[in-house]
Motif scaffolding. Sequence first.
Motif, PDB file in Angstrom:
ATOM      1  N   LEU A 362     -31.536 -27.314   8.878  1.00  0.00           N
ATOM      2  CA  LEU A 362     -31.647 -27.912   7.301  1.00  0.00           C
ATOM      3  C   LEU A 362     -30.251 -28.050   6.411  1.00  0.00           C
ATOM      4  N   GLU A 363     -29.267 -27.061   6.948  1.00  0.00           N
ATOM      5  CA  GLU A 363     -28.156 -27.372   6.169  1.00  0.00           C
ATOM      6  C   GLU A 363     -27.407 -28.503   6.524  1.00  0.00           C
ATOM      7  N   GLN A 364     -27.444 -28.961   7.864  1.00  0.00           N
ATOM      8  CA  GLN A 364     -26.639 -30.127   8.410  1.00  0.00           C
ATOM      9  C   GLN A 364     -27.352 -31.373   7.484  1.00  0.00           C
ATOM     10  N   ARG A 365     -28.798 -31.392   7.493  1.00  0.00           N
ATOM     11  CA  ARG A 365     -29.588 -32.358   6.840  1.00  0.00           C
ATOM     12  C   ARG A 365     -29.184 -32.463   5.282  1.00  0.00           C
ATOM     13  N   LEU A 366     -29.103 -31.279   4.907  1.00  0.00           N
ATOM     14  CA  LEU A 366     -28.719 -31.179   3.280  1.00  0.00           C
ATOM     15  C   LEU A 366     -27.152 -31.654   3.146  1.00  0.00           C
ATOM     16  N   GLU A 367     -26.329 -31.332   4.208  1.00  0.00           N
ATOM     17  CA  GLU A 367     -24.945 -31.850   3.946  1.00  0.00           C
ATOM     18  C   GLU A 367     -24.954 -33.380   4.180  1.00  0.00           C
ATOM     19  N   ASP A 368     -25.784 -33.859   5.001  1.00  0.00           N
ATOM     20  CA  ASP A 368     -25.855 -35.286   5.323  1.00  0.00           C
ATOM     21  C   ASP A 368     -26.169 -36.019   4.049  1.00  0.00           C
ATOM     22  N   GLY A 369     -27.205 -35.555   3.519  1.00  0.00           N
ATOM     23  CA  GLY A 369     -27.878 -35.890   2.223  1.00  0.00           C
ATOM     24  C   GLY A 369     -26.788 -36.014   1.053  1.00  0.00           C
ATOM     25  N   VAL A 370     -26.175 -34.879   0.848  1.00  0.00           N
ATOM     26  CA  VAL A 370     -25.146 -34.847  -0.085  1.00  0.00           C
ATOM     27  C   VAL A 370     -24.101 -35.894   0.332  1.00  0.00           C
ATOM     28  N   MET A 371     -23.760 -35.893   1.354  1.00  0.00           N
ATOM     29  CA  MET A 371     -22.641 -37.179   1.803  1.00  0.00           C
ATOM     30  C   MET A 371     -23.344 -38.691   1.333  1.00  0.00           C
ATOM     31  N   GLU A 372     -24.361 -38.857   1.675  1.00  0.00           N
ATOM     32  CA  GLU A 372     -25.050 -40.091   1.461  1.00  0.00           C
ATOM     33  C   GLU A 372     -25.333 -40.520  -0.050  1.00  0.00           C
ATOM     34  N   GLN A 373     -25.544 -39.107  -0.788  1.00  0.00           N
ATOM     35  CA  GLN A 373     -25.523 -39.545  -2.102  1.00  0.00           C
ATOM     36  C   GLN A 373     -24.115 -39.930  -2.401  1.00  0.00           C
ATOM     37  N   ARG A 374     -23.322 -39.260  -2.511  1.00  0.00           N
ATOM     38  CA  ARG A 374     -21.807 -39.590  -2.963  1.00  0.00           C
ATOM     39  C   ARG A 374     -21.521 -40.970  -2.616  1.00  0.00           C
ATOM     40  N   ARG A 375     -21.836 -41.383  -1.309  1.00  0.00           N
ATOM     41  CA  ARG A 375     -21.470 -42.846  -0.809  1.00  0.00           C
ATOM     42  C   ARG A 375     -22.280 -43.630  -1.816  1.00  0.00           C
ATOM     43  N   LEU A 376     -23.641 -43.579  -1.899  1.00  0.00           N
ATOM     44  CA  LEU A 376     -24.427 -44.488  -2.844  1.00  0.00           C
ATOM     45  C   LEU A 376     -23.847 -44.440  -4.218  1.00  0.00           C
ATOM     46  N   ARG A 377     -23.597 -43.172  -4.747  1.00  0.00           N
ATOM     47  CA  ARG A 377     -22.981 -42.960  -6.352  1.00  0.00           C
ATOM     48  C   ARG A 377     -21.674 -43.969  -6.232  1.00  0.00           C
ATOM     49  N   SER A 378     -20.975 -43.910  -5.104  1.00  0.00           N
ATOM     50  CA  SER A 378     -19.454 -44.694  -5.048  1.00  0.00           C
ATOM     51  C   SER A 378     -19.838 -46.140  -5.129  1.00  0.00           C
ATOM     52  N   GLN A 379     -20.913 -46.443  -4.187  1.00  0.00           N
ATOM     53  CA  GLN A 379     -21.195 -47.905  -4.103  1.00  0.00           C
ATOM     54  C   GLN A 379     -21.902 -48.477  -5.603  1.00  0.00           C
ATOM     55  N   ILE A 380     -22.708 -47.509  -6.028  1.00  0.00           N
ATOM     56  CA  ILE A 380     -23.404 -47.926  -7.469  1.00  0.00           C
ATOM     57  C   ILE A 380     -22.149 -48.101  -8.455  1.00  0.00           C
ATOM     58  N   HIS A 381     -21.077 -47.232  -8.578  1.00  0.00           N
ATOM     59  CA  HIS A 381     -19.996 -47.396  -9.479  1.00  0.00           C
ATOM     60  C   HIS A 381     -19.403 -48.574  -9.280  1.00  0.00           C
ATOM     61  N   ALA A 382     -19.193 -49.137  -7.939  1.00  0.00           N
ATOM     62  CA  ALA A 382     -18.316 -50.182  -7.850  1.00  0.00           C
ATOM     63  C   ALA A 382     -18.863 -51.356  -7.984  1.00  0.00           C
ATOM     64  N   MET A 383     -20.289 -51.478  -7.930  1.00  0.00           N
ATOM     65  CA  MET A 383     -20.991 -52.522  -8.176  1.00  0.00           C
ATOM     66  C   MET A 383     -21.257 -52.896 -10.184  1.00  0.00           C
ATOM     67  N   ARG A 384     -21.294 -51.691 -10.419  1.00  0.00           N
ATOM     68  CA  ARG A 384     -21.258 -51.584 -12.177  1.00  0.00           C
ATOM     69  C   ARG A 384     -19.928 -52.282 -12.594  1.00  0.00           C
TER      70      ARG A 384
END
Length: 415
Positions: A362-384
């Motif tokens: 679960l910790e690994q999945r949570l860590e992966d989820g956090v990393m994916e959120q950061r990646r998507l947020r960075s991508q959203i900011h770049a598109m904006r």
Amino acid sequence: MVGADGNNLVFLLCTPRSGSSLATVMLQNHSEMFATQEMWFLMSLHDLREPPRRAYGGGAILDRFFNGVLPGETFEEACRSFALQAYNGLLRGGGGADVIIDKSPRYYYLLEFLDALFPRSRRIWLIRNPFAVLSSYKKIGAARGEKIDLEALLGRSDFEIKAADLTVGLFRYQRYFSRPDPYAFRLHYEKLVAEPQAQLSEACRFLGKEYEEGMEIYGAGKSDAKTDLFFSMGVGDPFVADHSAPHGDSVHAWKEVLTKREAELYGRMLGAKLFAELGYAEELAEAEKWTGVRFDPEPDAGVLKRLGDQLAEATGCRWQADYRMRSDLAAGAPADLAPEPETGGRAADSELMQLRMTVRALEQRLEDGVMEQRRLRSQIHAMRRKADWLKSAIPFGKRLSRLASAYMSGSGGKK
């Protein structure tokens, strides 16, 4: 044959260039002992938990399996089973030998693993004057046509395994063997070459065997299946086969091979206390007189930390601080040799292990989820940012278009 706890298994431990090839070729002359020049394979088993990059990928998956799904005890049992098959398979072809010697100098980085797998194995620590070890590196380099700059080797800022051998590895062995243990034996290289029969007799007694006449004769003119196999591997010290018996020519050669600067640098790194603990106080005094430097008792802690950190980063190893040898069964015995737990203890341990595995997953999945959120947020900011730029550029673009149209219309009218 080798037992599950390590009975009839011998680890010959030392840093590289300490004379392990010489010691091993003489020990394997015993009719009941078998050895190859090097084995090293336990390092590969140990490093399964640190999966390297492979052509088929899956590094992250392997890491989660070995370090999250597979229980540590199960991993050790599997490694033990593989090693037993390997050791005993070699013994079956060893011409009647029932003791196997695993001589692998860089085992210093998995000492905890050795104790967990085979707590009742016999461990021989081959000790040699550190200055002689350093000079041997220089000598072997010259023989191979390589000019080894020992000063640069010891002082370089990037990782080099030979520098770790000469420092981190030596201190690991010194701490590991720092207290007496019935399964540990110290063998000094200088004594071995000076009085081979006496030293081999003591080593044999430690291994539960009787010295056999002529064990120390190993070179030219001696040929049997075990000796031929030993030399056929083509690794280890290339100079061993040049002689038929041990000699002391290299004992004092360090004073001719090393420069004063190299001896001074290495002496400062190791500190005077280590030389005394290893039994080389006289050699240290010689070096101090020769270099004109009085070495501090303590080693250079900064250098040792840097080299230790580099080794840990390069290998993924995480050691117990100041780890010392453990031969008691409670320190890592196979499950079938450990004392039976109290009623209900085994079930509780199993449930606890499952809970730990679930939490880790679960910790690994949570860590992966956090990393994916950061990646998507960075991508959203770049598109904006790109969208905002386009919005600001569009009005200006329309104005340029109108001006161009007007200009073209005007030009057309003049024609």
